[in-house]
Motif scaffolding. Structure first.
Motif, PDB file in Angstrom:
ATOM      1  N   LEU A 168       2.369   3.052  16.647  1.00 44.96           N
ATOM      2  CA  LEU A 168       2.309   1.617  16.142  1.00 44.96           C
ATOM      3  C   LEU A 168       1.295   1.353  15.022  1.00 44.96           C
ATOM      4  O   LEU A 168       1.485   1.033  14.122  1.00 44.96           O
ATOM      5  N   GLN A 169      -0.078   2.033  15.465  1.00 45.45           N
ATOM      6  CA  GLN A 169      -0.926   1.770  14.579  1.00 45.45           C
ATOM      7  C   GLN A 169      -0.955   2.440  13.475  1.00 45.45           C
ATOM      8  O   GLN A 169      -1.378   2.100  12.036  1.00 45.45           O
ATOM      9  N   GLN A 170      -0.334   3.709  13.505  1.00 44.26           N
ATOM     10  CA  GLN A 170       0.157   4.379  12.023  1.00 44.26           C
ATOM     11  C   GLN A 170       1.076   3.659  11.420  1.00 44.26           C
ATOM     12  O   GLN A 170       0.721   3.718  10.066  1.00 44.26           O
ATOM     13  N   SER A 171       1.965   3.139  12.191  1.00 42.74           N
ATOM     14  CA  SER A 171       2.905   2.485  11.417  1.00 42.74           C
ATOM     15  C   SER A 171       2.360   1.191  10.409  1.00 42.74           C
ATOM     16  O   SER A 171       3.188   0.786   9.548  1.00 42.74           O
ATOM     17  N   LEU A 172       1.034   0.561  10.778  1.00 38.51           N
ATOM     18  CA  LEU A 172       0.466  -0.379   9.931  1.00 38.51           C
ATOM     19  C   LEU A 172       0.225   0.107   8.777  1.00 38.51           C
ATOM     20  O   LEU A 172       0.053  -0.673   7.566  1.00 38.51           O
ATOM     21  N   VAL A 173       0.083   1.442   8.249  1.00 38.33           N
ATOM     22  CA  VAL A 173      -0.139   1.871   7.123  1.00 38.33           C
ATOM     23  C   VAL A 173       1.096   2.610   6.654  1.00 38.33           C
ATOM     24  O   VAL A 173       1.341   3.738   6.790  1.00 38.33           O
ATOM     25  N   ARG A 174       2.055   1.677   6.108  1.00 40.72           N
ATOM     26  CA  ARG A 174       3.368   2.282   5.769  1.00 40.72           C
ATOM     27  C   ARG A 174       3.712   3.254   4.539  1.00 40.72           C
ATOM     28  O   ARG A 174       4.203   4.287   4.721  1.00 40.72           O
ATOM     29  N   ASP A 175       2.851   2.916   3.631  1.00 38.73           N
ATOM     30  CA  ASP A 175       2.900   3.442   2.486  1.00 38.73           C
ATOM     31  C   ASP A 175       1.326   4.382   2.369  1.00 38.73           C
ATOM     32  O   ASP A 175       0.367   3.821   2.245  1.00 38.73           O
ATOM     33  N   ARG A 176       1.484   5.731   2.216  1.00 41.11           N
ATOM     34  CA  ARG A 176       0.326   6.482   1.993  1.00 41.11           C
ATOM     35  C   ARG A 176       0.046   7.248   0.683  1.00 41.11           C
ATOM     36  O   ARG A 176      -1.104   7.460   0.439  1.00 41.11           O
ATOM     37  N   HIS A 177       0.807   6.803  -0.147  1.00 44.22           N
ATOM     38  CA  HIS A 177       0.643   7.112  -1.601  1.00 44.22           C
ATOM     39  C   HIS A 177       1.732   6.255  -2.230  1.00 44.22           C
ATOM     40  O   HIS A 177       2.960   6.194  -2.207  1.00 44.22           O
ATOM     41  N   ARG A 178       1.090   6.016  -3.663  1.00 47.93           N
ATOM     42  CA  ARG A 178       1.703   5.214  -4.632  1.00 47.93           C
ATOM     43  C   ARG A 178       1.670   5.705  -5.892  1.00 47.93           C
ATOM     44  O   ARG A 178       0.294   5.743  -6.070  1.00 47.93           O
ATOM     45  N   ALA A 179       2.570   6.093  -6.519  1.00 51.36           N
ATOM     46  CA  ALA A 179       2.342   6.491  -7.967  1.00 51.36           C
ATOM     47  C   ALA A 179       2.849   5.598  -8.883  1.00 51.36           C
ATOM     48  O   ALA A 179       3.872   4.962  -9.001  1.00 51.36           O
ATOM     49  N   LEU A 180       1.821   5.046  -9.875  1.00 49.36           N
ATOM     50  CA  LEU A 180       2.187   4.025 -10.819  1.00 49.36           C
ATOM     51  C   LEU A 180       1.728   4.262 -12.068  1.00 49.36           C
ATOM     52  O   LEU A 180       1.147   5.634 -12.212  1.00 49.36           O
ATOM     53  N   PRO A 181       2.378   4.134 -12.997  1.00 55.92           N
ATOM     54  CA  PRO A 181       2.109   4.247 -14.458  1.00 55.92           C
ATOM     55  C   PRO A 181       0.341   4.377 -14.771  1.00 55.92           C
ATOM     56  O   PRO A 181      -0.047   3.590 -14.748  1.00 55.92           O
ATOM     57  N   GLY A 182      -0.134   5.625 -14.748  1.00 56.74           N
ATOM     58  CA  GLY A 182      -1.434   6.074 -15.349  1.00 56.74           C
ATOM     59  C   GLY A 182      -2.385   5.832 -13.835  1.00 56.74           C
ATOM     60  O   GLY A 182      -3.474   5.662 -14.194  1.00 56.74           O
TER      61      GLY A 182
END
Length: 413
Positions: A168-182
């Protein structure tokens, strides 16, 4: 060898009769002791030698052993050592028969594993007292064994619950990586135990800005983990209704508050609403996705490290006061610009305070070296390499503190 068994029906010293193994090369001595023990209510086995006694112990499990010291072949000391080696599951009380009560001989017997001694000739009254003493030790051992078994079962139940809590605690950090322009944002969360007091996260109030944070709740374990769950709810979603870091502009567009303002709001929440003795360290950052400009507040958390494209490393922030420690605490903003090839690392004190077996800390210097050593690695690959560095440095993968980090990469191309 056939062991002679004497089964007592008369009432003895306890409701469940102890099994006593008598070992002596003298048949007369064995019969005398068996007679005494039977009247005490014990179940009696006998053997004429140490070798024969070991054979009996292969299929019988005596609670007490009374063994002569001086026997042909395997003597009482050798048998006692062998008996201790083969009895790993439960304790057996061992009494040595001896005609010598000198202190150095008693010490030899104790070193071999004997619990008590009987001097020949054996008297019924003294034998009864020695057996009673052995029974008391066995009762205590049984009670401790039962308590340990209950504790083991309870620990297994708690551990299963903690495993679920970890998920449950690990699920609090749903997105571990986000690629955005630049821009790339990556998160790392590795509790020291099943659960921990660190939390990292990111959110996007609108298409022009991103918020990232790293916090470390004081203490460890369940209480800290519950606090992180409560704090995670404070930064959930991308609207003012669900995220205290977000407000609305004049045209009703969701926008991110200044990081220093967010820290102040969180400080009031902990002191006035949560009313807990816990506090936390924090780095809250606002990233302008268009310009790469970062505004951040450091509140007692380790200094973020700005790793420039040329390899230079700068410590960012002014230290600041932890959140939830003092009312009316003041927080300030720091502004930096991220250029192509730069990256910003926000790490927890579990990284810099990782200890080597010699008592040295990984420190800012170790983290700076890791940034340069793994300069070509981004996101999760960098975090994997950093964790390997910490494992080698500490000579263990079981870290004393939670490890968490936020990494913001600006591609050079």
């Amino acid at each position: 060898m056939t062991a002679h068994k004497h089964i007592a029906i008369a009432s003895g010293l306890s409701e469940v009769a102890e099994t006593v193994l008598v070992v002596d090369d003298s048949r007369a001595q064995r019969r005398l002791l068996a007679s005494y023990l039977t009247r005490m209510g014990c179940r009696v086995l006998d053997a004429p030698s140490g070798e024969a006694a070991l054979a009996v112990c292969q299929f019988e499990h005596p609670d007490l052993v009374i063994s002569d010291w001086m026997m042909p072949g395997m003597d009482g000391l050798e048998f006692c050592r062998a008996f201790r080696e083969m009895r790993k599951d439960r304790y057996g009380y061992f009494i040595l028969l001896t005609s010598n009560d000198e202190k150095h001989e008693v010490a030899r017997g104790l070193d071999a594993g004997a619990d008590d001694f009987l001097t020949k000739p054996v008297h019924a009254v003294e034998l009864r007292a020695r057996i009673r003493a052995g029974q008391r030790v066995l009762r205590m051992e049984q009670a401790l064994s039962s308590a340990l078994q209950q504790m083991t079962q309870l620990h297994a139940v708690i551990d299963r619950d903690l495993q679920e809590a970890q998920k449950l605690q690990q699920s609090l950090v749903r997105d571990r990586h986000r690629a955005l322009p630049g821009l790339n944002v990556s998160l790392m969360l590795r509790p020291a135990g099943r659960i921990g007091g660190d939390l990292v996260g990111m959110f996007e109030p609108n298409a022009h800005e991103m918020g990232v944070f790293a916090l470390d709740v004081s203490g460890h374990g369940i209480t800290s983990a519950l606090m992180t769950a409560r704090l995670a709810a404070c930064f959930a979603g991308n609207t003012p209704d669900t995220n205290l870091a977000i407000t609305r502009s004049a045209d009703n567009t969701p926008v991110m508050r200044r990081p220093s303002e967010i820290a102040a709001h969180l400080n009031d929440l902990i002191l006035n609403d949560l009313k807990t003795d816990q506090y936390l360290t924090l780095v809250m950052a606002r990233i302008d996705l268009g310009s790469g400009r970062v505004t951040l507040t450091q509140a007692g958390h380790p200094h973020p490290m700005l790793h420039r494209a040329n390899g230079q490393v700068e410590l960012v922030g002014d230290g600041g006061m932890p959140v939830g420690l003092l009312p009316e605490a003041q927080f300030t903003d720091t502004h930096i610009a991220l250029n192509p090839g730069d990256r910003l690392l926000v790490g927890s004190d579990g990284i810099t305070e990782c200890m080597s077996p010699a008592g040295d800390m990984f420190g800012d210097q170790g983290l700076e070296c890791a940034l340069n050593r793994h300069a070509r690695l981004q996101g999760g690959r960098f975090f994997d390499a950093l964790e390997r560095d910490l494992t080698r440095f500490g000579d263990t993968s079981d870290f004393d503190d939670d490890i968490s980090a936020v990494l913001i990469d600006v591609p050079s191309g």
